[in-house]
Structure formats: structure tokens, C-alpha cells
Design an enzyme around this catalytic site. Sequence first.
Site, mmCIF file in Angstrom:
data_model
loop_
_atom_site.group_PDB
_atom_site.id
_atom_site.type_symbol
_atom_site.label_atom_id
_atom_site.label_comp_id
_atom_site.label_asym_id
_atom_site.label_seq_id
_atom_site.Cartn_x
_atom_site.Cartn_y
_atom_site.Cartn_z
ATOM 1 N N GLN A 95 51.685 22.556 52.957
ATOM 2 C CA GLN A 95 52.831 21.369 52.995
ATOM 3 C C GLN A 95 52.615 20.460 51.668
ATOM 4 O O GLN A 95 51.855 20.647 51.013
ATOM 5 C CB GLN A 95 52.463 20.547 54.306
ATOM 6 N N HIS A 97 54.341 16.245 50.725
ATOM 7 C CA HIS A 97 55.140 15.166 51.234
ATOM 8 C C HIS A 97 55.976 14.532 49.950
ATOM 9 O O HIS A 97 55.131 14.663 48.812
ATOM 10 C CB HIS A 97 53.912 13.996 51.605
ATOM 11 N N GLU A 115 48.139 10.593 50.507
ATOM 12 C CA GLU A 115 47.039 10.718 51.233
ATOM 13 C C GLU A 115 45.765 11.069 50.446
ATOM 14 O O GLU A 115 45.780 11.450 49.544
ATOM 15 C CB GLU A 115 47.166 11.814 52.564
ATOM 16 N N HIS A 172 49.478 21.369 49.739
ATOM 17 C CA HIS A 172 47.852 21.008 50.102
ATOM 18 C C HIS A 172 48.027 21.622 51.556
ATOM 19 O O HIS A 172 48.962 21.841 52.255
ATOM 20 C CB HIS A 172 47.706 19.534 50.166
ATOM 21 N N ARG A 192 56.974 21.544 55.452
ATOM 22 C CA ARG A 192 56.381 22.817 55.497
ATOM 23 C C ARG A 192 56.775 23.680 54.954
ATOM 24 O O ARG A 192 57.973 23.871 54.657
ATOM 25 C CB ARG A 192 56.180 23.170 57.195
HETATM 26 ZN ZN ZN Z 1 49.278 16.133 54.045
#
Ligand code: ZN
Length: 309
Positions: A95, A97, A115, A172, A192
Amino acid sequence: MDSIITLEPVFKNMLWGGRKLETEFGYDIPEGQVGECWAISAHPNGDCTIASGAYAGHTLSWLWAEHRELFGNAEGDRFPLLIKIIDAADDLSIQVHPDDAYAAEHEDGSLGKKECWYVLSAEPGGTIIVGQRARSREEFAQMVEAGRWDELVYEIPVHAGDFFQIDAGTVHAIKGGTVILETQQSSDITYRVYDFDRKQADGSLRELHLDKALDVINYGAELPASGEVAASEGPLTTLEQNECYTVVRATVAGELAVPVSYPFTCVSVIEGEGTLCGEPVRKGSNLLALAACRELVFAGDMQVIISHP
Ligand code: ZN
């Protein structure tokens, strides 16, 4: 007034989840495969309840909205951080972001998502995906089309104590056998790219979002050599510092006083037990120190992750 509040986590059943949040952290979790503990969160998809004190029973988003003075009158329309513990019994999807600008435009004003992962445990020989090798949107799309996943994604060994910063745009995946503590922007937007063709209980596949993923992937991102954290002198190790969050690991052996100068500070005990400002805490405790708390006084034998905006 309580200057440190304890939060009740929110748990999420996931296709790839396991039972370690119960067996290793002692949480009272729902039946089935539980993948995520939203430990400190005011996100609408998992808003933590305050466990004790004057505000017990209210949610963190309520406290942020109604009592901003407790957060030093910090600005912002939402509590900015989200702390999770992730138990990946099986591989998560590959995935990516979006950043704040893309999410604001395409996801209804949501925040983007940076993240970072502190690895709590990993199985021998375990790996993690942190980056990819295509240098353009076209090359990435072609490799996906051809199913050349092994060449496309960048997979490296993972060990307990490793740390990875995952910027928006970085492809990642956390892989099976890994438990991590994640500090992230308060966002739930995931594109995704590949889900290993896994079927859900009802036989359906989870949705993929390849077009949006191709929009946001950073094709020039550098690939990390490892997640190894340089040994530090003293009990505090700064793991990451960026415009969204600072994350520090504290090793408590006896007493440790950590001065704080931020409007609020998230504290998660990841190993051992002891006290924080006199309150008993243990592995799995998640607390939020409010603006009135100017010093985190730890005692005991513990590892703690501390974060603030
Ligand atoms: Zn993630």
C-alpha cells in the site's frame, strides 16, 4: 484536574490479524483475527474513550473539541496523531498513502498520512517492504501488469528494535510475524496496490486503488539500507523528528524524569512495568500527558515510546 489521562484502546478485526494483542499485551480483545489496537486516537473510525478521572467516559475527540485549554490551546481542527499497535499474523496489503495536499483534494479534506514503525517483535528471517524500484508511473504500472512484484518492491530484513519512517508516497507492507508500534498522522486513507489475491470470509477480494496509488507514489524516493537504530548514550533515543511528529524511545531503569515543553505528549509502555507520575503502568498502557504535565516522571524497569507533534 488530571494532567495525565489513560485511554481505552479501540480494536480492529483484520484479514491479516492475530491474537498477540491479547497474549502479549493482555488486552481484552474481540473474537477472531485482531490486527490493530488504536491506542491513542481521536479519529472518527476509532475514537478512544477516556478511562478514568474527571472526563471518564468521554472520547478523546470530545476532549479535544470541548477542552482545548487542556492541550495548551493547540491549534487544529482535529487531534493530529494516531498511535497504533499492529499485530500482523499474515502480510498486510502492499500500500501507499497520500500526502496532505492530495488527501485534502481527493479524500474529502482528510489529512494525508506519514507513519513510522517501531518494531516490537519479529520472527527470525522476517522481512518488511519499504519502498519500490520503478522510477516512473509507467514503469510501475508495467511491472504491476506483468506481476513482477518481487522485482518491484524493496524488501529488507526486520528485527525487534528496528525503526522505519514511512513518508507519504512510499510503497510499504508489514509482513506476517511482525508486531509494531505505529505513530502516524490521524488519517485512515490507504491506497492498496496489491493484496496477494486474498479472499475475505465472504469470498470477495478487498478493493484495490491502483490509479490513486500511481498518482501519489514517490518514484524518486531513496531506499533505506536497514531499520537499525544507532546506539545512543543515555536513556533517550530520538527515532524520528519531522514536521508532523517527534518520536522518542525511553529506557527506564530506576528513575527517569523527562521534561516536556509541548502542548501534549503520547506515552506507550512497550516493555516492563513501573509508574508514570505515581500511576502504575505496564506493557500495553497508553497515556496522554496534557499541557499541565511539565515533566514525565518514570520509575521502574520499562521501555516507553514517547511522541508529540
Ligand atoms: Zn501504511
